[in-house]
Enzyme design. Structure first.
Site, PDB file in Angstrom:
ATOM      1  N   ARG A   1       0.145  -1.135  -0.016  1.00 22.27           N
ATOM      2  CA  ARG A   1       0.282  -0.052  -0.200  1.00 22.27           C
ATOM      3  C   ARG A   1       0.738   1.151  -0.190  1.00 22.27           C
ATOM      4  NH1 ARG A   1      -0.382   4.669   2.813  1.00 22.27           N
ATOM      5  NH2 ARG A   1      -0.460   3.606   4.461  1.00 22.27           N
ATOM      6  N   ASP A   2       1.232   1.097   1.706  1.00 24.44           N
ATOM      7  CA  ASP A   2       3.073   3.054   1.469  1.00 24.44           C
ATOM      8  C   ASP A   2       3.305   2.413   0.067  1.00 24.44           C
ATOM      9  OD1 ASP A   2       4.130   4.640   1.720  1.00 24.44           O
ATOM     10  OD2 ASP A   2       2.874   5.093   3.818  1.00 24.44           O
TER      11      ASP A   2
ATOM     12  N   HIS B   1       3.087   3.990  -3.579  1.00 22.89           N
ATOM     13  CA  HIS B   1       3.760   5.128  -3.902  1.00 22.89           C
ATOM     14  C   HIS B   1       5.367   5.523  -4.495  1.00 22.89           C
ATOM     15  CE1 HIS B   1       0.707   7.823  -1.979  1.00 22.89           C
ATOM     16  NE2 HIS B   1       0.840   6.744  -0.802  1.00 22.89           N
TER      17      HIS B   1
ATOM     18  N   SER C   1       3.094  10.397   8.888  1.00 21.77           N
ATOM     19  CA  SER C   1       3.214  11.084   7.321  1.00 21.77           C
ATOM     20  C   SER C   1       4.604  12.100   7.357  1.00 21.77           C
ATOM     21  CB  SER C   1       2.085  11.206   7.153  1.00 21.77           C
ATOM     22  OG  SER C   1       0.663  11.394   7.871  1.00 21.77           O
TER      23      SER C   1
ATOM     24  N   HIS D   1       3.263   4.400  12.904  1.00 21.46           N
ATOM     25  CA  HIS D   1       4.107   4.481  11.170  1.00 21.46           C
ATOM     26  C   HIS D   1       4.264   5.155  11.127  1.00 21.46           C
ATOM     27  CE1 HIS D   1       2.210   3.875   6.904  1.00 21.46           C
ATOM     28  NE2 HIS D   1       2.726   4.910   6.690  1.00 21.46           N
TER      29      HIS D   1
ATOM     30  N   HIS E   1       7.809   7.392   9.135  1.00 26.87           N
ATOM     31  CA  HIS E   1       8.455   7.741   7.676  1.00 26.87           C
ATOM     32  C   HIS E   1      10.023   7.467   8.282  1.00 26.87           C
ATOM     33  CE1 HIS E   1       5.718   7.134   4.377  1.00 26.87           C
ATOM     34  NE2 HIS E   1       4.718   7.199   5.913  1.00 26.87           N
TER      35      HIS E   1
ATOM     36  N   TYR F   1       3.857  16.061   3.824  1.00 30.12           N
ATOM     37  CA  TYR F   1       3.793  14.342   3.206  1.00 30.12           C
ATOM     38  C   TYR F   1       4.467  14.210   2.237  1.00 30.12           C
ATOM     39  CZ  TYR F   1      -0.795  11.793   2.945  1.00 30.12           C
ATOM     40  OH  TYR F   1      -1.500  10.726   2.693  1.00 30.12           O
TER      41      TYR F   1
END
EC number: 4.1.3.39
Length: 353
Positions: free
Chosen positions: A15-16, A19, A169, A198, A200, A289
């Protein structure tokens, strides 16, 4: 923390990670990745367009397949892991949620901006009525205080979410920022409500922040193979598992299977390296983002600008997920400013003759 507690490992490669390759996973890619993750015994595998159900669009980028095609393929492949998906209210609808459930999704993470939990109510309630596990996903968690974020999590809990996430995010949270947010969650959420992280990797803190979260009692950790995700990627799954192993934590995953999948299956798919570099570092530094990266690079190339300048300006304007259309506006404003500066520049002696 209880060292014997089982950490729930939530993979987000499908999913992520979408990108990172502009949502172009083939069904065959999805099946191969899911099979490896299932063999490694991760607890759940999130599957969708990078921007969630129905994210495939002109604004976010069109996917190679529909969400349902990916979900069905993964659901037919896995034997151990649960299939999860992501829904952003306003992009995905209740109809899409029901279709995802029919296709095999059993967990939905309902994602909102960190100050807009109230828009998640309908989707969380419908998910619970379907028999799905409903998770609250508070994006851009660096943009509000720990206490305010905790109050938003409490709203999601009141709607029926059984787990609430701190979602970094922008990859902008420090380790103390993460610690403060989980302590705030602990103060207001029910003991039975789980929490998740979650992360990054834009400031290279994805794994460190996930470790701090677990030390503060976090139940679920998102990660992806080779860090496949927006910006500099997510916490690399195989790295987090190796670190957790060294710390004696109970995660239930096979490290070597994950290492092989990361290097042999996922990394070769990257058309742009998922790493900390000038542009992705700017995301974390400016608190932008992470999925704005590829869009900003396209705009920079089109208008002859630096992607870093676009990203920093997006951060200054506090743009959030869903405002991808503003990237071109920012680029045009910067271009106009450059042209104005050039027009009004004071000539040097040589230029003046």
């Amino acid at each position: 923390m209880n060292p014997n507690k089982k950490i729930y490992i939530s993979d987000v490669t499908l999913r992520d990670g979408s990108h990172a390759i502009r949502h172009q996973y083939s069904v065959e890619n999805a099946v191969q990745i899911a099979r490896a993750l299932d063999k490694a015994k991760v607890d759940s595998i999130e599957v969708a367009h990078g921007d969630g159900l129905q994210g495939s669009s002109f604004n976010y980028g069109f996917g190679a397949h529909t969400d349902l095609e990916w979900i069905e393929a993964v659901a037919d492949t896995v034997k151990h892991a649960k299939v999860a998906t992501l829904l952003l209210p306003g992009i995905g609808t209740v109809h899409d949620l029901k279709a995802a459930y029919s296709a095999g999704a059993r967990i939905v993470r309902v994602a909102t901006h960190c100050t807009e939990a109230d828009v998640s109510r309908q989707h969380i309630e419908v998910a619970r009525n379907l028999g799905m596990e409903a998770v609250g996903f508070l994006m851009m968690s660096h943009m509000t205080t720990p206490q305010a974020l905790a109050e938003q999590a409490k709203l999601m809990e009141s709607y029926g979410a059984t787990c609430c996430y701190v979602v970094d995010s922008g990859g902008a949270l420090s380790m103390n920022d993460v610690r403060d947010r989980f302590r705030a969650f602990k103060e207001v959420l029910k003991p039975e409500t789980e929490t998740g992280i979650h992360a990054h990797h834009n400031l290279s803190l994805g794994v460190a922040n996930s470790i701090v979260a677990v030390e503060e009692g976090c139940d679920r950790v998102d990660a992806s193979l080779s860090g496949m995700g927006a910006g500099a990627g997510n916490a690399p799954l195989e790295v987090f598992i190796a670190a957790a192993d060294r710390m004696g934590w109970n995660h239930g995953c096979n490290l070597y299977t994950l290492m092989d999948a990361a290097d042999d299956i996922v990394r070769p798919l990257q058309d742009r390296p998922v790493r900390v570099d000038r542009e992705t570092l700017a995301l974390g530094y400016a608190g932008v983002y992470s999925s704005f990266l590829r869009h900003s690079e396209v705009a920079a190339k089109k208008y002859g600008l630096k992607a870093v300048d676009i990203l920093v300006e997006l951060g200054r304007r506090r743009m959030v997920g869903g405002q991808e259309d503003m990237i071109v506006d920012v680029a045009l404003d910067l271009l106009k400013g450059h042209e104005h500066d050039a027009e009004h520049a004071i000539p040097t002696m040589s230029e003046a003759g």
